[in-house]
Write an enzyme that holds these catalytic residues in place. Structure first.
Site, PDB file in Angstrom:
ATOM      1  N   CYS A  82       0.846  -1.198   0.000  1.00 39.35           N
ATOM      2  CA  CYS A  82       0.000   0.000   0.000  1.00 39.35           C
ATOM      3  C   CYS A  82       0.889   1.258   0.000  1.00 39.35           C
ATOM      4  O   CYS A  82       1.655   1.463  -0.944  1.00 39.35           O
ATOM      5  CB  CYS A  82      -0.990  -0.023   1.154  1.00 39.35           C
ATOM      6  SG  CYS A  82      -2.361   1.148   0.943  1.00 39.35           S
ATOM      7  N   HIS A 187      -3.715  -4.912  -0.271  1.00 35.46           N
ATOM      8  CA  HIS A 187      -3.207  -5.494   0.971  1.00 35.46           C
ATOM      9  C   HIS A 187      -3.188  -7.012   0.854  1.00 35.46           C
ATOM     10  O   HIS A 187      -4.235  -7.653   0.991  1.00 35.46           O
ATOM     11  CB  HIS A 187      -4.097  -5.075   2.145  1.00 35.46           C
ATOM     12  CG  HIS A 187      -3.932  -3.647   2.529  1.00 35.46           C
ATOM     13  ND1 HIS A 187      -3.023  -3.226   3.476  1.00 35.46           N
ATOM     14  CD2 HIS A 187      -4.557  -2.529   2.089  1.00 35.46           C
ATOM     15  CE1 HIS A 187      -3.092  -1.915   3.604  1.00 35.46           C
ATOM     16  NE2 HIS A 187      -4.013  -1.469   2.767  1.00 35.46           N
ATOM     17  N   GLU A 189      -2.215  -9.117   2.971  1.00 30.16           N
ATOM     18  CA  GLU A 189      -2.614  -9.713   4.257  1.00 30.16           C
ATOM     19  C   GLU A 189      -4.133  -9.759   4.428  1.00 30.16           C
ATOM     20  O   GLU A 189      -4.639 -10.466   5.309  1.00 30.16           O
ATOM     21  CB  GLU A 189      -1.965  -8.952   5.419  1.00 30.16           C
ATOM     22  CG  GLU A 189      -2.561  -7.610   5.749  1.00 30.16           C
ATOM     23  CD  GLU A 189      -2.057  -6.458   4.893  1.00 30.16           C
ATOM     24  OE1 GLU A 189      -2.344  -5.296   5.237  1.00 30.16           O
ATOM     25  OE2 GLU A 189      -1.379  -6.720   3.876  1.00 30.16           O
TER      26      GLU A 189
END
Length: 207
Positions: A82, A187, A189
């Site tokens: 990001c 992202h 994750e």
């Protein structure tokens, strides 16, 4: 495989660390520049405004110098997430103009969708459109989706650095890579199987 996630006051550190652990990494979250200097792999997350993230990075004693040493001079694999990806650019133009690390060409500018019905920030799941092969996207199926939360993106860079885009009223930079540098606007994750595959690929990547 070991990876260091940089703690400089910005980023989903807990979520990122858990995702890297799920992908098989021995993870160290640290704000210690010397640990970053010695790292095998370096991850720079980032949440918020470009200028705040840059100032936060500068505020950690020796961190920018450690990044230059580990990533630029020693060639350690680097992943920016990001705003961590955006910081590789020459500059950011989010409310004010602030220099980036200057590792990649281009600058971070506002997303301007051609469809006025599309809301800013760009938030949610979007399909990745692969532009060229790269180790980071190996094994990703056609039409893989990733989770985005952002209002700005990297633009005007070297087309050779572009690995994937997504469409949000026009093309938006999603993945960039050059030499030992890589970055995702989304992202990983938070991107479930797509994100775990990309993280696993990063951990196996030998640029």
């Amino acid at each position: 495989m070991q990876a260091v996630i940089i703690d400089y006051g910005s980023g989903n550190l807990r979520s990122a660390a858990k995702a890297f652990e799920r992908a098989g990494a021995a993870v160290r979250v640290t704000g210690d520049a010397e640990e970053v200097r010695r790292a095998e792999r370096v991850v720079l997350p980032g949440v918020g405004a470009f200028a705040d993230c840059r100032r936060g990075l500068d505020a950690v004693p020796g961190m920018v110098e450690a990044l230059e040493e580990a990533v630029r001079r020693r060639g350690r694999p680097f992943l920016g997430i990001c705003v961590g990806m955006q910081l590789m650019a020459e500059r950011g133009r989010e409310f004010e103009t602030v220099p980036g690390l200057g590792w990649l060409q281009g600058e971070v500018v506002a997303i301007r969708p051609s469809d006025p019905r599309l809301k800013i920030p760009h938030m949610g799941w979007n399909e990745l459109e692969l532009r060229r092969p790269h180790a980071l996207v190996e094994g990703l199926p056609a039409g893989a989706h990733a989770y985005f939360v952002h209002s700005f993106h990297l633009a005007g860079g070297d087309p050779a650095d572009l690995v994937a885009t997504t469409d949000y009223g026009g093309p938006v930079t999603a993945i960039v890579a050059r030499d030992n540098l890589a970055g995702t606007q989304f992202h990983p994750e938070k991107s479930q199987e797509t994100g775990l595959r990309l993280i696993a690929n990063f951990l196996a990547w030998r640029p």
